[in-house]
Design an enzyme around this catalytic site. Structure first.
Site, PDB file in Angstrom:
ATOM      1  N   GLU B  47     -18.603  24.957 -13.835  1.00 44.37           N
ATOM      2  CA  GLU B  47     -19.664  25.843 -13.772  1.00 44.37           C
ATOM      3  C   GLU B  47     -20.633  26.144 -14.945  1.00 44.37           C
ATOM      4  O   GLU B  47     -21.402  26.697 -15.087  1.00 44.37           O
ATOM      5  CB  GLU B  47     -19.397  27.105 -13.094  1.00 44.37           C
ATOM      6  N   ASN B  48     -19.713  25.744 -16.071  1.00 43.54           N
ATOM      7  CA  ASN B  48     -20.673  25.861 -17.558  1.00 43.54           C
ATOM      8  C   ASN B  48     -21.601  24.892 -17.770  1.00 43.54           C
ATOM      9  O   ASN B  48     -22.407  24.913 -18.662  1.00 43.54           O
ATOM     10  CB  ASN B  48     -19.496  25.965 -18.720  1.00 43.54           C
TER      11      ASN B  48
END
Lengths: 241, 218
Positions: B47-48
């Site tokens: 998710e980064n």
């Protein structure tokens, strides 16, 4: 400065105008893609009472963590703050106000702030402590909460490359929150590893157009790694954790 | 015998399907990547801002600009893409990720999950977990069934602050594979050598047991 040329020559000039009690939005995820020299300049200036908006708060001696020792941060809005002993101490002692915000909501708050959207509905956080005191509304039989946008007096951003007009290119996962942060500052300051002449960047490859950027400075970076994980070079199997 | 962390990961990996985009949380879920069946392709979302996460780098390949959501250095698989955090959570919130695997402290019979905070003790933050549980339809929670002292973590009602409400349908513990529906836990499979009685004893919330419960296969 002339025309659209955003380049400044000193970090002092880059952060000029930052004063006590301002809100600063910072790009970065963990220690990846953080504006490390702009943070150092805030430490050098000794500005106090700051509200920081950033996914994380660095570690004790690097990243935003360095602003904790001189108690420069009054409040932080972040999604995850677990890597920092001094942070935990100040938070538990009530010396530091912490507003935990889900990561996607935080990204969207910055994006909305930069895009002139005052608030948005999201399902994230419904039925959790995050929803407390927020408007709830049902769309298509599903509950949503109203989250407000964030803007900052300053935004501090790390990009990989820029041209002198402040058109930005990020590199790999160092992009993270930086493009949203860049849009959401009244004054957006960007530090980069390389500045090229205008026209050298392919317009199709620019991630953040220069319209969002007010000041641009060339820096050198430590790029500290938080979790160095490797696999042996002679094998092709990934090593777990 | 209760499953090891590796066995939990191995069992979760059996739920992967060819062409799945998958988000793996920190801890046991990360290990699932080591057990992707040879004959299928999955793409890992971090998710980064990375879709197509590869294996850990060699010492020579380490790149400070390339990490996963656990802040570990990683590589990119062939066909990977990178993007900003808003885009990443558009994928997640928009329901485009096929399977999310994450850990928890507690779950309950109504599909509530608590995974991010123990008031007064552990206040690190939710990271992307609230967005993931709200955005995904297909979630598997991996956790230990009970504490070291035998206190159940599969409850009538979560006691810790919630990460998400009514969003969990599948839980894989070190003892059992459980489905949550209609306000009850339903026992699907048990760990090899673990009896139904043991599982019932360590499950606080109502557990429905229908017919013979098969052992997990590896």
């Amino acid at each position: 400065m002339a025309g659209f040329d955003k380049v400044v020559s000193s970090y002092e000039e880059a952060m000029a105008g930052l004063t006590d009690n301002m809100t600063v939005i910072a790009g970065g995820f963990g220690l990846c893609g953080i504006p490390e020299n702009l943070i150092s300049e805030i430490k050098r200036k000794g500005t106090k009472g700051l509200t920081l908006v950033s996914n994380n708060c660095g570690v004790d001696d690097f990243g935003l963590g360095v602003l904790l020792s001189d108690r420069q941060i009054k409040k932080i809005v972040a999604s995850y703050v677990g890597e920092n002993a001094e942070f935990e101490r100040q938070m538990m002692a009530g010396e530091l106000e912490v507003e935990l915000t889900p990561q996607g909501t935080l990204a969207e708050k910055m994006r909305a702030g930069g895009a002139g959207i005052p608030a948005f509905y999201t399902a994230t956080g419904v039925g959790t402590p995050v929803a407390e005191g927020k408007d709830e509304r049902t769309f298509n039989d599903r509950q949503y909460i109203l989250e407000e946008a964030i803007t900052g007096d300053f935004a501090i951003v790390k990009a990989w490359k820029a041209d002198r007009y402040g058109n930005l290119v990020f590199r790999k996962t160092a992009r993270n929150f930086n493009p949203m942060a860049a849009t959401a500052g009244k004054i957006t300051v960007v530090e980069v590893e390389e500045i090229v002449e205008v026209g050298e960047l392919d317009p199709d490859q620019i991630h953040t157009p220069g319209i969002y950027v007010d000041r641009l400075i060339l820096g050198t970076f430590e790029k500290r790694i938080e979790q160095r994980t490797t696999r042996p070079s002679d094998k092709h199997e990934a090593k777990g954790e | 015998m209760a499953l090891t962390r590796e066995q939990i990961a191995q069992r979760v990996a059996q739920e992967l399907k060819d062409g799945y985009y998958v988000n793996l949380g920190i801890g046991i879920p990360t290990l699932v990547a080591n057990y992707v069946p040879q004959d299928i392709e999955v793409m890992l979302q971090s998710e980064n801002g990375l879709l197509g996460m590869g294996q850990f780098p060699t010492e020579e390949e380490i790149d400070a600009d390339l990490i996963n959501a656990g802040k570990q250095t990683v590589t990119m698989a062939t066909g990977a893409s990178v993007f900003d955090s808003a885009e990443s959570f558009a994928m997640i919130r928009g329901g485009h990720v096929d399977l999310t695997v994450l850990g928890a402290f507690e779950v309950d019979v109504n599909g509530n999950i608590a995974s991010y905070m123990i008031p007064g003790k552990l206040i690190k933050g939710m990271g992307g977990a609230m967005d993931l549980v709200a955005g995904a339809d297909n979630i598997i929670v991996t956790m230990t069934h009970a504490s070291k002292h035998g206190v159940s973590k599969l409850l009538n009602s979560c006691s810790l602050p919630l990460t998400g409400k009514g969003c969990i349908k599948k839980v894989l513990t070190d003892l059992a594979f459980i489905e949550i529906k209609e306000g009850k836990f339903h026992l699907l499979e048990r760990a090899p050598g673990v009896s139904v009685e043991e599982i019932i004893k360590l499950t606080e919330g109502e557990l429905v047991v229908t017919g013979d419960i098969p052992e997990m296969k590896f």
